[in-house]
Design a protein around this motif. Structure first.
Motif, short mmCIF file in Angstrom:
data_model
loop_
_atom_site.label_atom_id
_atom_site.label_comp_id
_atom_site.label_asym_id
_atom_site.label_seq_id
_atom_site.Cartn_x
_atom_site.Cartn_y
_atom_site.Cartn_z
N ARG A 247 0.88 -1.17 0.00
CA ARG A 247 0.00 0.00 0.00
C ARG A 247 0.92 1.22 0.00
O ARG A 247 1.78 1.33 0.89
N ASP B 43 -4.88 4.04 -0.13
CA ASP B 43 -6.00 4.39 0.75
C ASP B 43 -6.26 5.89 0.66
O ASP B 43 -5.39 6.70 0.98
N HIS C 247 -8.72 7.33 2.29
CA HIS C 247 -9.22 7.69 3.61
C HIS C 247 -10.41 8.64 3.59
O HIS C 247 -10.47 9.62 4.35
N GLU D 71 -8.84 2.44 -1.96
CA GLU D 71 -9.63 2.18 -0.75
C GLU D 71 -10.33 3.45 -0.25
O GLU D 71 -9.73 4.52 -0.26
N ASP D 72 -11.55 3.28 0.22
CA ASP D 72 -12.29 4.35 0.89
C ASP D 72 -12.15 5.69 0.16
O ASP D 72 -11.75 6.69 0.74
N GLU E 223 -13.85 -0.48 6.21
CA GLU E 223 -13.18 -0.64 7.50
C GLU E 223 -13.96 0.04 8.62
O GLU E 223 -13.78 -0.31 9.78
N ARG F 283 -13.91 -4.75 3.67
CA ARG F 283 -12.78 -4.50 4.58
C ARG F 283 -13.09 -4.71 6.06
O ARG F 283 -12.19 -4.65 6.90
MG MG Z 1 -8.00 2.40 5.42
#
Ligand code: MG
Ligand code: GCO
Length: 403
Positions: free
Chosen positions: A147, A211, A213, A237-238, A263, A284
C-alpha cells in the motif's frame, strides 16, 4: 459448558488494546479483541455494564443464540461500540468452541481453502522517492503487495504517512485530536505520479494499493480512479465517505479501478446496496468491528454472490487477537482477496503470543486448537491505558473535513 467468568484486560504495550476473556466452568477460556481505536473506554463500559453480567451462566457453545441475544436484545442495533462488544464475545466463544473440539479454528469453519494468506504491507514516505525506498525494502522482505502513501507538496502532515523515516504512522498519537490540513486539489494533482513511479521502478507484477481515507467527493474519486487506470491498482480504498452507498454508482460508471470499502462498517446492512449493485470489489470490515465470525461470514457469503472478495482491515490498532482470528478466517473463506498487515511492535507481541507466522509476504495459520492467540495478563498490567485520539482534518480555509 457454562460461562463462569468474563472480564476485560485493558493494556497499552505500544498502543491501547482491550481484550475480553471468557472462562468456562470446564476450565477452557477464550479471548476476543474489543479494541475500538480512540474510543476504547466506551466499549469497556458497554461490556462491563451491559454485556458481561448477562453472559455469566450462559452456555458458551450457543454462539449463534448469544449473538442474537446481544444484537436483538439490546434493541439499539448496530453502531461501532455495540458491534465491537458483540465481536469480542463472538470471537472469544469461537476460540472456546475450537479449543473444546481440539481443532484450530479454520477447521471448524470448514477447513483450508488455501495454503497461505497473501498480505499487503504499508509503505509510506515524505515524498515519492522516500516511499519508493520503503517499497524496495518490503519487496526484499518478500511482500507481493504494497500500500503506497506519500507526502503531498504543500500539505504539511498527511494522515497515513509516517512523520519520520523508517517509522510507522500512528493514527492515535495525542490525547486530544491533532489537527491536520487537507487540500484535495494538491492531492489529486500529485498522487497519480506516485503510482507511475512505482510501476516504472518495480514493474507490473507487484500489487499496488492506495488508501484515500474518505477524503474525496464521488466525482473527484471518479477522476482519480480513471486517471490511475494505466497503473492497474489492486484497489483504491475508501475513496469517499460511504454512508451514502449510492455515491459508488457514479464512481463505478467512470472507472475500472477496483474499489475497496468497509473498515468503518459494522453490519451487513452497510454493504447491501454496494454489493447488490456490484459497485465494489473488496470488503474491509474486520472481525473485531463487524460482529465477529458469526456476522462477518454472512457478509462474505453475500459478497461472494457478486464476485466480491475479502480484504480485511489489519492496522496495528486491531490487536493480534483480531489478526490471529482473521488469519483462520482468511485461510477458510472461499472468496479471499488479501489481508492487510501492519506489524505490531515487539512489546505488543510479548503481551499477545500467537502461533501464526509471517513468511515470504504471506501469513501461515497455526495448528493450536482455537484461534492460536493468548494474552500474558501479568505482563499486560505493566502497560497502563493512555488516552489517545485520532486526528481531525480541516481544509486550508478551516472547514472541518473527512480524514
Ligand atoms: Mg483504510
Ligand atoms: O487502512 C487502514 O489501515 C486504515 O485506514 C487505518 O489506518 C485506520 O485509519 C485506523 O485503523 C483507524 O483507527
Amino acid at each position: 459448558m457454562k460461562i463462569q467468568d468474563a472480564y476485560l484486560i485493558v493494556t497499552s504495550p505500544g498502543r491501547n488494546f482491550v481484550t475480553l476473556k471468557i472462562v468456562t466452568e470446564s476450565g477452557i477460556h477464550g479471548i476476543g479483541d474489543a479494541t475500538l481505536n480512540g474510543r476504547e473506554m466506551a466499549v469497556v463500559a458497554y461490556l462491563e455494564e451491559h454485556v458481561i453480567p448477562a453472559l455469566i451462566g450462559r452456555d458458551a457453545s450457543r454462539i449463534e443464540d448469544i449473538w442474537h441475544y446481544l444484537y436483538r436484545g439490546a434493541y439499539w442495533r448496530r453502531g461501532p461500540v455495540t458491534m465491537s462488544a458483540i465481536s469480542a464475545v463472538d470471537v472469544a466463544l469461537w476460540d472456546i468452541k475450537a479449543k473444546a473440539a481440539g481443532m484450530p479454528l479454520y477447521q471448524l469453519l470448514g477447513g483450508k481453502s488455501r495454503e497461505r494468506v497473501m498480505t499487503y504491507a504499508h509503505c509510506t514516505g515524505k515524498d515519492i522517492d522516500a516511499c519508493l525506498e520503503e517499497v524496495d525494502k518490503h519487496v526484499k522482505l518478500g511482500y507481493r503487495a504494497v500500500r503506497v502513501q506519500a507526502g503531498v507538496p504543500g500539505i504539511p502532515t498527511i494522515y497515513g504517512v509516517a512523520k519520520r523515516e523508517g517509522e510507522r504512522y500512528e493514527p492515535a498519537d495525542s490525547a486530544i485530536p491533532a489537527e491536520h490540513v487537507w487540500s484535495t486539489e494538491k492531492y489529486l494533482n500529485h498522487v497519480p505520479k506516485l503510482f507511475a513511479a512505482v510501476r516504472e521502478r518495480f514493474g507490473d507484477d507487484l500489487h499496488v494499493l492506495h488508501d484515500v481515507h474518505h477524503r474525496l467527493t464521488p466525482i473527484e474519486a471518479a477522476r482519480l480512479g480513471k486517471e490511475v487506470e494505466p497503473y492497474h491498482l489492486f484497489w483504491l480504498e475508501d475513496c469517499v465517505p460511504a454512508e451514502n452507498q449510492e455515491s459508488f454508482r457514479l464512481i463505478r460508471q467512470h472507472t475500472t479501478t477496483p474499489l475497496a470499502v468497509g473498515e468503518v462498517f459494522n453490519s451487513i446492512h452497510d454493504y447491501r446496496e454496494l454489493l447488490e449493485n456490484q459497485w465494489i470489489d473488496y470488503i474491509r470490515t474486520p472481525l473485531s468491528h463487524g460482529g465477529g465470525i458469526t456476522h462477518v461470514r454472512r457478509i462474505a457469503d453475500l459478497a461472494a454472490l457478486y464476485h466480491v472478495r475479502t480484504g480485511f482491515h489489519g492496522p496495528t490498532d486491531l490487536s493480534p487477537v483480531c489478526l490471529g482470528a482473521a488469519i483462520h478466517f482468511d485461510t477458510w473463506v472461499p472468496n479471499f482477496g488479501i489481508q492487510e498487515h501492519m506489524p505490531h511492535e515487539e512489546i505488543t507481541e510479548q503481551v499477545f503470543h500467537h502461533d501464526y507466522r509471517f513468511e515470504d509476504g504471506h501469513f501461515l495459520v497455526g495448528e493450536t486448537p482455537g484461534h492460536g492467540v493468548d494474552i500474558d495478563e501479568e505482563l499486560a498490567k505493566k502497560y497502563p491505558y493512555k488516552r489517545a485520539s485520532l486526528p481531525v482534518n480541516r481544509l486550508e480555509d478551516g472547514t472541518l473535513w473527512h480524514w
